[in-house]
Design an enzyme around this catalytic site. Structure first.
Site, PDB file in Angstrom:
ATOM      1  N   ALA A  26      -9.477  45.235  -0.008  1.00  0.00           N
ATOM      2  CA  ALA A  26      -9.550  45.895   1.299  1.00  0.00           C
ATOM      3  C   ALA A  26     -10.682  46.921   1.323  1.00  0.00           C
ATOM      4  CB  ALA A  26      -8.221  46.560   1.626  1.00  0.00           C
ATOM      5  N   SER A  49     -10.409  54.555  -8.276  1.00  0.00           N
ATOM      6  CA  SER A  49     -10.068  54.993  -9.621  1.00  0.00           C
ATOM      7  C   SER A  49      -9.904  53.776 -10.516  1.00  0.00           C
ATOM      8  CB  SER A  49      -8.768  55.799  -9.556  1.00  0.00           C
ATOM      9  OG  SER A  49      -8.219  55.883 -10.838  1.00  0.00           O
ATOM     10  N   ILE A  52      -6.564  53.539 -12.230  1.00  0.00           N
ATOM     11  CA  ILE A  52      -5.402  53.013 -11.498  1.00  0.00           C
ATOM     12  C   ILE A  52      -5.519  51.495 -11.324  1.00  0.00           C
ATOM     13  CG2 ILE A  52      -4.211  53.030  -9.265  1.00  0.00           C
ATOM     14  CD1 ILE A  52      -4.836  56.009  -9.107  1.00  0.00           C
ATOM     15  N   LYS A  88     -10.788  25.173   0.322  1.00  0.00           N
ATOM     16  CA  LYS A  88      -9.361  25.024   0.655  1.00  0.00           C
ATOM     17  C   LYS A  88      -9.223  24.419   2.052  1.00  0.00           C
ATOM     18  CE  LYS A  88      -5.263  27.728   1.759  1.00  0.00           C
ATOM     19  NZ  LYS A  88      -4.599  29.028   1.787  1.00  0.00           N
ATOM     20  N   THR A 354      -2.297  35.168   4.472  1.00  0.00           N
ATOM     21  CA  THR A 354      -2.758  35.893   5.657  1.00  0.00           C
ATOM     22  C   THR A 354      -3.237  37.326   5.402  1.00  0.00           C
ATOM     23  OG1 THR A 354      -0.397  36.235   6.056  1.00  0.00           O
ATOM     24  CG2 THR A 354      -1.516  34.588   7.406  1.00  0.00           C
TER      25      THR A 354
HETATM   26  C1  LIG Z   1       1.866  38.758  -5.215  1.00  0.00           C
HETATM   27  C2  LIG Z   1       0.778  38.835  -4.206  1.00  0.00           C
HETATM   28  C3  LIG Z   1      -0.006  37.701  -3.943  1.00  0.00           C
HETATM   29  C4  LIG Z   1      -1.003  37.756  -2.967  1.00  0.00           C
HETATM   30  N1  LIG Z   1      -1.731  36.632  -2.658  1.00  0.00           N
HETATM   31  C5  LIG Z   1      -2.581  36.660  -1.615  1.00  0.00           C
HETATM   32  C6  LIG Z   1      -3.298  35.514  -1.205  1.00  0.00           C
HETATM   33  O1  LIG Z   1      -3.214  34.461  -1.821  1.00  0.00           O
HETATM   34  N2  LIG Z   1      -4.106  35.610  -0.144  1.00  0.00           N
HETATM   35  C7  LIG Z   1      -4.253  36.773   0.562  1.00  0.00           C
HETATM   36  O2  LIG Z   1      -4.965  36.792   1.563  1.00  0.00           O
HETATM   37  N3  LIG Z   1      -3.659  37.900   0.139  1.00  0.00           N
HETATM   38  C8  LIG Z   1      -2.819  37.856  -0.906  1.00  0.00           C
HETATM   39  N4  LIG Z   1      -2.189  39.004  -1.297  1.00  0.00           N
HETATM   40  C9  LIG Z   1      -2.566  40.272  -0.698  1.00  0.00           C
HETATM   41  C10 LIG Z   1      -3.872  40.760  -1.347  1.00  0.00           C
HETATM   42  O3  LIG Z   1      -3.702  40.850  -2.742  1.00  0.00           O
HETATM   43  C11 LIG Z   1      -4.257  42.109  -0.788  1.00  0.00           C
HETATM   44  O4  LIG Z   1      -4.259  42.049   0.620  1.00  0.00           O
HETATM   45  C12 LIG Z   1      -5.643  42.490  -1.237  1.00  0.00           C
HETATM   46  O5  LIG Z   1      -5.769  42.395  -2.622  1.00  0.00           O
HETATM   47  C13 LIG Z   1      -5.978  43.881  -0.793  1.00  0.00           C
HETATM   48  O6  LIG Z   1      -5.338  44.847  -1.581  1.00  0.00           O
HETATM   49  P1  LIG Z   1      -5.747  46.358  -1.344  1.00  0.00           P
HETATM   50  O7  LIG Z   1      -7.203  46.479  -1.519  1.00  0.00           O
HETATM   51  O8  LIG Z   1      -5.149  46.801  -0.057  1.00  0.00           O
HETATM   52  O9  LIG Z   1      -4.959  47.116  -2.501  1.00  0.00           O
HETATM   53  P2  LIG Z   1      -5.282  47.244  -4.084  1.00  0.00           P
HETATM   54  O10 LIG Z   1      -5.903  46.025  -4.647  1.00  0.00           O
HETATM   55  O11 LIG Z   1      -4.004  47.715  -4.696  1.00  0.00           O
HETATM   56  O12 LIG Z   1      -6.363  48.383  -4.149  1.00  0.00           O
HETATM   57  C14 LIG Z   1      -5.999  49.745  -4.027  1.00  0.00           C
HETATM   58  C15 LIG Z   1      -7.162  50.603  -4.459  1.00  0.00           C
HETATM   59  O13 LIG Z   1      -6.813  51.969  -4.261  1.00  0.00           O
HETATM   60  C16 LIG Z   1      -7.137  52.670  -5.433  1.00  0.00           C
HETATM   61  N5  LIG Z   1      -6.250  53.836  -5.551  1.00  0.00           N
HETATM   62  C17 LIG Z   1      -4.906  53.886  -5.431  1.00  0.00           C
HETATM   63  N6  LIG Z   1      -4.472  55.139  -5.654  1.00  0.00           N
HETATM   64  C18 LIG Z   1      -5.561  55.891  -5.869  1.00  0.00           C
HETATM   65  C19 LIG Z   1      -5.779  57.278  -6.163  1.00  0.00           C
HETATM   66  N7  LIG Z   1      -4.779  58.148  -6.275  1.00  0.00           N
HETATM   67  N8  LIG Z   1      -7.044  57.687  -6.332  1.00  0.00           N
HETATM   68  C20 LIG Z   1      -8.108  56.837  -6.243  1.00  0.00           C
HETATM   69  N9  LIG Z   1      -7.955  55.535  -5.983  1.00  0.00           N
HETATM   70  C21 LIG Z   1      -6.698  55.073  -5.810  1.00  0.00           C
HETATM   71  C22 LIG Z   1      -6.938  51.686  -6.561  1.00  0.00           C
HETATM   72  O14 LIG Z   1      -7.611  52.078  -7.730  1.00  0.00           O
HETATM   73  C23 LIG Z   1      -7.547  50.456  -5.917  1.00  0.00           C
HETATM   74  O15 LIG Z   1      -8.952  50.496  -6.058  1.00  0.00           O
HETATM   75  C24 LIG Z   1      -1.226  38.974  -2.292  1.00  0.00           C
HETATM   76  C25 LIG Z   1      -0.480  40.109  -2.604  1.00  0.00           C
HETATM   77  C26 LIG Z   1       0.515  40.052  -3.542  1.00  0.00           C
HETATM   78  C27 LIG Z   1       1.305  41.285  -3.856  1.00  0.00           C
END
Ligand SMILES: Cc1cc2nc3c(=O)[nH]c(=O)nc-3n(C[C@H](O)[C@H](O)[C@H](O)COP(=O)(O)OP(=O)(O)OC[C@H]3O[C@@H](n4cnc5c(N)ncnc54)[C@H](O)[C@@H]3O)c2cc1C
Length: 517
Positions: A26, A49, A52, A88, A354
């Site tokens: 994201a 981070s 993390i 896909k 999604t």
């Molecule tokens: C089991 C599972 C399977 C999935 N499969 C799919 C799929 O096939 N297709 C799909 O579209 N989506 C899928 N998703 C969803 C997808 O993984 C997420 O939408 C995508 O990875 C985005 O994650 P994110 O960036 O929001 O969060 P994260 O990847 O968790 O990133 C969070 C970020 O915030 C940082 N952070 C957190 N706390 C702090 C702090 N205190 N200080 C500094 N930095 C911090 C972390 O270091 C990291 O960089 C899946 C999710 C899950 C749980």
């Protein structure tokens, strides 16, 4: 190596500051898009981070992701090479409509329209009169999936045959790294550090700065919360509550593990129903991603892990990892000057791949609503209304797979199926199910993500056969109907027969990949 961003560089007038908290998929998607479109008028900073880390999953997508890459000007072959990606064409649902049933939800059209009617009304009549095969024979993407074929299809203008929409599977960590290089090439500043506190504007309560563990203070005008499930800014600091959907989406854990690449290299994601959830298989060039999504009230983590590992198609490559989650969304996606994108805004399990799409639409909505001065209440409300509509329609589509299951005799599935009769499914979905059962109609609401062919393939794939079809489907003679159905079926079969295998096509475009890197 930096990736060329390619945007026009205009001089900055009054530079404002966007701060992105988090560097998962994201965070880096947001940074790349804002770097491409909003800089240099907005100075974009991303804080993450390494300590993390990221959620590290999220590898299957839907076709709209191509628009995101195209907007960034990313070359497809380079993208697939760098992320070890594959193409896909849809998702195979195995064991959902019944223990031995299987169907494919393929992207794109079902059949071909004849006049004003959607194809499935003709198919329903043809099926009832014994002249139509399974619906998948009339979905180009499903036919190609069954044959493990792929090609980019160029249709001449006015061709009667449909295009073959596609998406990608890719390695999530390589995609984030790829986007990071792109974003940094656009001038996005990255700050390493753990967010440990916040400063508020004493006048209006807006967020003013992030405080990091090493003492840095990162100030901003607009903050994008990409901190994952923690939802540090929107959930924790702004106190926006979570709307819990676990009465419908009862799975709350996933265990994930990679294994060596399986043959054949299929051009689809597999979703295999299990006694208390389902397993995914995502084919990449160098490995297969596997996971088991399950309901922890009904299955222990040990059992879920054992079931996953026992059924791997290749050699296990790492220790299994468990991820906990709760289906739902934040009550508001944008509060004061904080907008949540990604897992920090809500989560629907990856049954229809999604989440990355929701990130993409959140980014494009954020760009539409980028404030010119202080954030306006009306803009924020408009953003929240659109985001709520979008995620709730996707939620209903995912719930459909559960409540329309054909697995009798397993408590998890029996309980979910009984929700329809008990009036416990969301009202919009209940109405859709009733209308489709009665008359074969699906009405797409506004610009909701899943369209008529998607709903029809899943409804029929899960065993819901409407009692009637549209009366205009009776206006063609049986001979004409039979000829029409056969024309569509054989045209798709011939089309697919000419395509190379998915594995050949990947090797042709991406070259040889070091196996299981
Ligand atoms: C089991 C599972 C399977 C999935 N499969 C799919 C799929 O096939 N297709 C799909 O579209 N989506 C899928 N998703 C969803 C997808 O993984 C997420 O939408 C995508 O990875 C985005 O994650 P994110 O960036 O929001 O969060 P994260 O990847 O968790 O990133 C969070 C970020 O915030 C940082 N952070 C957190 N706390 C702090 C702090 N205190 N200080 C500094 N930095 C911090 C972390 O270091 C990291 O960089 C899946 C999710 C899950 C749980």
């Amino acid at each position: 190596m930096r990736i060329r961003c390619g945007r026009d560089t205009l001089p900055a007038l009054h530079q404002r500051r966007i701060v992105i908290a988090g560097g998962g998929t994201a965070g880096w998607m947001t940074a790349a898009a804002l770097g491409r479109l909003a800089a240099p008028h907005w100075q974009v900073t991303l804080v993450e981070s390494e300590e993390i880390g990221t959620v590290g999953v999220g590898e299957a997508t839907i076709p709209m992701v191509r628009l995101f890459n195209q907007m960034l000007g990313i070359d497809e072959a380079q993208f697939l090479r760098e992320t070890h990606g594959t193409w896909k064409l849809g998702i195979a649902f195995e064991g959902w409509g019944g223990f031995d049933e299987r169907y494919i939800h393929g992207f794109g059209l079902t059949g071909r329209s004849l006049g004003v009617l959607p194809f499935h009304h003709y198919w329903l009549r043809g099926r009832a009169e014994g002249m139509a095969g399974p619906l998948g024979d009339y979905v180009l993407n499903a036919v190609a999936c069954e044959a493990d074929k792929f090609a980019h299809i160029e249709r001449p203008q006015g061709s009667a045959l449909p295009p073959m929409p596609y998406a990608y599977h890719f390695d999530a960590s390589l995609y984030a790294a790829f986007l990071r290089r792109y974003a940094e090439g656009c001038g996005v500043r990255r700050v390493e550090g753990r967010i440990v506190g916040f400063d508020r504007d004493p006048q209006n309560g807006d967020l003013a700065a992030l405080r990091l563990d090493r003492g840095d203070v990162v100030e901003g005008d607009l903050f994008v919360d990409c901190s994952g499930f923690r939802s540090l800014l929107l959930g924790q600091e702004m106190g926006v509550d979570y709307v819990d959907w676990s009465q419908w989406l009862q799975c709350d854990r996933a265990v994930a593990v990679p294994c060596t690449r399986a043959e054949p290299l299929v051009p689809y994601t597999r979703s295999i129903a299990q006694p208390a959830g389902w397993c995914w298989r995502i084919p990449l060039q160098h490995r297969t991603g596997n996971g088991h999504v399950f309901c922890s009230d009904l299955m222990s983590e040990d059992e879920a892990t054992a079931r996953l590992i026992a059924r791997l198609d290749g050699e296990q490559l790492a220790e299994p990892r468990t991820i906990r989650f709760k289906a739902g969304r934040r009550e508001r996606f944008w509060e004061r000057n904080v907008v949540a994108v990604g897992l920090s805004s809500g989560f629907i399990e990856p049954l229809e791949s999604t989440s990355i799409h929701l990130i993409q639409t959140a980014i494009s909505r954020l760009i539409d609503f980028l404030p010119n001065g202080p954030v306006q209440d009306a803009d924020r409300d408009g953003y929240n209304r659109l985001a709520t509509f979008e995620i709730e329609r996707i939620r209903d589509f995912v719930i459909l797979h559960y409540v329309a299951n054909g697995r009798h005799g397993e408590p998890f599935w029996d309980g979910l199926r009984s929700m329809v009769g008990a009036g416990e499914v969301p009202a919009g979905l209940a109405q859709r199910l009733a209308m489709f059962r009665a008359s074969g109609r699906i009405v797409r609401e506004h610009d909701e993500l899943f369209d008529v062919p998607g709903w029809v393939q899943v409804m029929i794939g899960q065993g819901i056969m409407p009692e009637r079809w549209h009366p205009m489907a009776d206006q063609v003679s049986p001979e004409s109907l039979s000829a029409f159905l056969e024309t569509v079926r054989s045209a798709y079969a011939k089309d697919v027969a000419r395509m190379p295998s998915h594995a050949e096509y990947v090797a042709h475009v991406c070259g040889k990949v070091t196996a299981n890197a």
